[in-house]
Design a protein around this motif. Structure first.
Motif, short mmCIF file in Angstrom:
data_model
loop_
_atom_site.label_atom_id
_atom_site.label_comp_id
_atom_site.label_asym_id
_atom_site.label_seq_id
_atom_site.Cartn_x
_atom_site.Cartn_y
_atom_site.Cartn_z
N HIS B 10 0.86 -1.20 0.00
CA HIS B 10 0.00 0.00 0.00
C HIS B 10 0.89 1.24 0.00
N VAL B 11 0.48 2.22 -0.81
CA VAL B 11 1.13 3.53 -0.81
C VAL B 11 0.04 4.59 -0.75
N VAL B 19 4.44 10.36 -6.92
CA VAL B 19 4.16 8.95 -6.68
C VAL B 19 5.40 8.14 -7.00
N LEU B 20 5.72 7.18 -6.12
CA LEU B 20 6.80 6.22 -6.37
C LEU B 20 6.30 4.84 -5.99
N LEU B 21 6.22 3.95 -6.95
CA LEU B 21 5.84 2.55 -6.70
C LEU B 21 7.04 1.69 -7.10
N ARG B 22 7.52 0.90 -6.15
CA ARG B 22 8.79 0.20 -6.35
C ARG B 22 8.60 -1.23 -6.84
N CYS B 23 9.53 -1.63 -7.73
CA CYS B 23 9.49 -2.98 -8.29
C CYS B 23 10.91 -3.46 -8.51
N ALA B 87 -5.79 3.26 -7.49
CA ALA B 87 -6.02 1.96 -8.15
C ALA B 87 -4.95 1.00 -7.63
N GLU B 88 -4.94 -0.20 -8.20
CA GLU B 88 -3.88 -1.15 -7.88
C GLU B 88 -2.95 -1.27 -9.08
N THR B 105 0.51 -3.21 -5.80
CA THR B 105 0.58 -2.08 -4.86
C THR B 105 -0.69 -1.27 -5.00
N LYS B 106 -1.39 -1.11 -3.89
CA LYS B 106 -2.61 -0.30 -3.91
C LYS B 106 -2.23 1.14 -3.61
#
Lengths: 116, 111
Positions: B10-11, B19-23, B87-88, B105-106
């Motif tokens: 969750h972020v 926004v930063l979503l890590r992978c 969103a996810e 990641t939501k």
């Protein structure tokens, strides 16, 4: 253009019944995938079709699950003797590429299956 | 086999902030990488893909991702979050004919 189409969008059935879920891929796409997404979970791979090759069934959770793809186009996922744990969203995706191409998957909106 | 790790389940960000979503992924060679977004009761929509032509990939809706081979990362960013971005998000690695999905990641966007 038309995307991946899945039907029905929602299905409610009683435990023990058989269900059929349909997927119409994008025209010309040779690869077709089925996934299961349970509530709050990620995507679980079920089965993969590529052209006329034998399908990769390694993700099917039990012998109650089967799928076919007729004429290299439309696919049907069948679940026999449904159980409550089969309740999930079933997603279909198609792709134009094969092998190590970088073609992405295109997803349908899924079928939400509820087993009472 | 490939694997994909999305480091945050969750972020939460405020509207207008980055926004930063890590992978992170595991791969023995140069992979094909994708980011997808899933809105409620919808299928997955492709945001962007890495094709090895450029390490910084631009996608739809203002999202970008940078491929860093040395770090085996493919983080998704956006300079300014919008409410509609809630969103996810799924990071995906392709290995030959199979696609490997991260756990998702939501993203929550606060007004």
């Amino acid at each position: 253009g038309a995307g991946v189409s899945q039907s029905p969008s929602n299905k409610v059935t009683e435990k023990g019944k058989d269900v059929e879920l349909r997927c119409d891929p994008i025209s010309g796409h040779t690869a077709l995938y089925w996934y299961r997404q349970s509530l709050g979970q990620g995507l679980e791979f079920l089965i993969y079709f590529q052209g006329n090759s034998a399908p990769d069934k390694s993700g099917l959770p039990s012998d109650r699950f089967s799928a076919e793809r007729t004429g290299g186009s439309v696919s049907t996922l069948t679940i026999q003797r449904t159980q409550q744990e089969d309740s999930a969203v079933y997603l279909c995706a198609s792709s134009a590429g094969q092998g190590n191409s970088n073609q992405p998957q295109h997803f349908g909106d899924g079928t939400r299956l509820s087993i009472l | 086999a490939q694997s994909v790790t999305q480091l945050d389940s969750h972020v939460s960000v405020s509207e207008g902030t980055p926004v930063l979503l890590r992978c992170n992924y595991s791969s023995s060679y140069s992979p094909s990488l994708f980011w997808y977004v899933q809105h409620p009761n919808k299928g997955l929509q492709l945001l962007l893909k890495y094709t090895s032509a450029a390490t910084l990939v631009k996608g739809i809706n203002g999202f970008e991702a940078e491929f860093k081979k040395s770090e085996t990362s493919f983080h998704l960013t956006k300079p300014s979050a919008h409410m509609s971005d809630a969103a996810e998000y799924f990071c995906v690695v392709k290995d030959f004919n199979k696609f490997y999905f991260g756990s998702g990641t939501k993203l929550n966007v606060k007004p």
